[in-house]
Enzyme design. Structure first.
Site, short mmCIF file in Angstrom:
data_model
loop_
_atom_site.label_atom_id
_atom_site.label_comp_id
_atom_site.label_asym_id
_atom_site.label_seq_id
_atom_site.Cartn_x
_atom_site.Cartn_y
_atom_site.Cartn_z
N LYS A 179 51.02 34.44 43.51
CA LYS A 179 51.31 34.21 42.09
C LYS A 179 50.83 35.40 41.24
CE LYS A 179 49.26 30.07 42.11
NZ LYS A 179 49.01 29.82 43.54
N THR A 180 49.59 35.81 41.49
CA THR A 180 49.04 36.94 40.73
C THR A 180 49.79 38.23 41.07
OG1 THR A 180 46.90 35.86 40.86
CG2 THR A 180 46.88 38.16 40.19
N ASP A 224 45.67 32.62 34.84
CA ASP A 224 45.55 31.93 36.11
C ASP A 224 44.96 30.54 35.85
OD1 ASP A 224 45.79 31.68 38.80
OD2 ASP A 224 44.10 32.94 39.33
N THR A 262 48.06 25.77 40.61
CA THR A 262 48.23 25.26 41.97
C THR A 262 48.96 23.93 41.93
OG1 THR A 262 46.00 24.38 41.73
CG2 THR A 262 46.25 26.36 43.07
N ARG A 276 47.58 35.71 52.00
CA ARG A 276 46.16 36.09 51.83
C ARG A 276 45.36 35.76 53.08
NH1 ARG A 276 43.78 33.64 46.68
NH2 ARG A 276 45.16 35.13 45.68
#
Ligand code: ADE
Length: 341
Positions: free
Chosen positions: A68-69, A113, A162, A221
């Site tokens: 997302k980031t 975020d 999320t 990640r």
């Protein structure tokens, strides 16, 4: 304890953040996976650039660690604009947000975020800032109170969360673009591992990259973190290329099983099977038995177990599937009592 899980989608430390940053794709063309989302984003970016306008406000939602980031930074890079990053919990006073917003230039991006964790006061403040590009600032108190209207430049707000369900409908409705980011396929994760290995100058065989990808629970990640652990293991034990055998050894030694489950996942499933006879059981009861926050379980343990069909969320509570029992070598017998094979 769960904060340090190596299979967690969350960033574990500042040191890890810089490692992840060094591997982050900067442009859409370098980004692997999420094909449908990339196509749509490409059109929105190109349209905005052609019209010389800012991009619409964007909301990304999905489990941690899926990009997302990264996508927010990519939008900024593709648009050639600045990005200011903050988070829901970090914005406690309207004054802070006011400062950020009034400093935004035409087309700049404000990335928030964990946007579901904004306080109600900040949320109220943000509505006109999103819709009409203005903020209402109250000066003085009581009878002398005045609302000053401050116009803003046309910036783009990118929110990440999320769980979209936790966002209030009025906030959700103010985003023009709304993208769900799903877990990645193993083939995409393998490509990501090969790309990262290239950047890190580690030689990884195709089979080893595939093994890392299979154990990365759909999350880039996690894949990059596992690659790093495997690289360290190989540096110490073998000094050379990462082979399938070494990758397996390294990941086994970290307690990551063949499908990417770690101790907490296994404990979670085992408790439902052995303690609650396979379920259904409420998440609060599970949290209490496991001595874990329910949010940790909901955000970091359940999504992947749901995705692979090991867990079902029903109105009466959580239930495990026969596949999960088989994977753990446990059986639920006729009287619903779990027992070892
Ligand atoms: N690194 C982390 N996520 C990635 C992605 N989606 N594509 C390429 N490299 C990545």
């Amino acid at each position: 304890m769960s904060r340090e899980r190596i299979v967690s989608g969350d960033i574990i430390s500042a040191e890890e953040e810089s490692f992840i940053l060094s591997l982050r794709p900067k442009l859409l063309g370098e980004y692997i996976g999420q094909q449908a989302l990339k196509e749509k984003l490409k059109v929105s970016i190109q349209a905005a650039r052609k019209r010389r306008e800012s991009c619409e406000h964007v909301l990304f939602y999905g489990p941690p660690g899926l990009g997302k980031t990264t996508l927010a930074h990519i939008i900024a890079n593709e648009m050639g604009t600045r990005l200011v990053a903050t988070s829901g919990p970090a914005l406690s006073r309207t004054g802070d947000l006011m400062g950020i917003l009034t400093n935004m230039k035409e087309g700049d991006i404000l990335f928030i975020d964990e946007i579901h964790r904004l306080s109600p006061a900040i949320e109220e403040f943000i509505y006109p800032a999103m819709e009409d590009f203005k903020v209402d600032f109250v000066v003085d108190k009581g009878a002398f109170a005045k609302v000053i209207n401050i116009p803003l430049k046309r910036y783009t707000l990118i929110g990440a969360t999320t769980r979209a369900g936790l966002l209030s409908p009025p906030l959700r409705d103010r985003f023009g673009l709304y993208y769900h980011i799903d877990f990645y396929k193993a083939s995409e994760l393998k490509e990501i591992v090969m790309r990262s290995a290239g950047l890190l100058e580690v030689y990884v065989t195709e089979e080893a990259a595939g093994e890392i990808a299979r154990r990365a629970r759909g999350t880039p990640r996690v894949a990059n973190r596992l690659l790093r652990r495997v690289r360290d293991f190989v540096t110490v034990k073998a000094d050379g290329e990462v082979t399938l055998e070494l990758a397996k050894k390294a990941l086994d030694s970290e307690g990551i099983d063949t499908i990417g489950l770690d101790n907490l996942d296994r404990k979670f499933l085992k408790v439902i099977i052995e303690f609650y006879k396979g379920g259904p059981v409420g998440i609060e009861a599970l949290g209490a038995t496991l001595n874990e926050e329910t949010d940790t379980l909901v955000d970091m343990v359940e999504p992947y177990l749901l995705k692979i069909g090991f867990l079902q969320r029903t109105r009466r509570g959580r239930m495990v599937s026969p596949d999960a029992c088989r994977h753990l070598g446990l059986a639920v017998d006729d009287s619903s009592q779990a027992k070892l094979f």
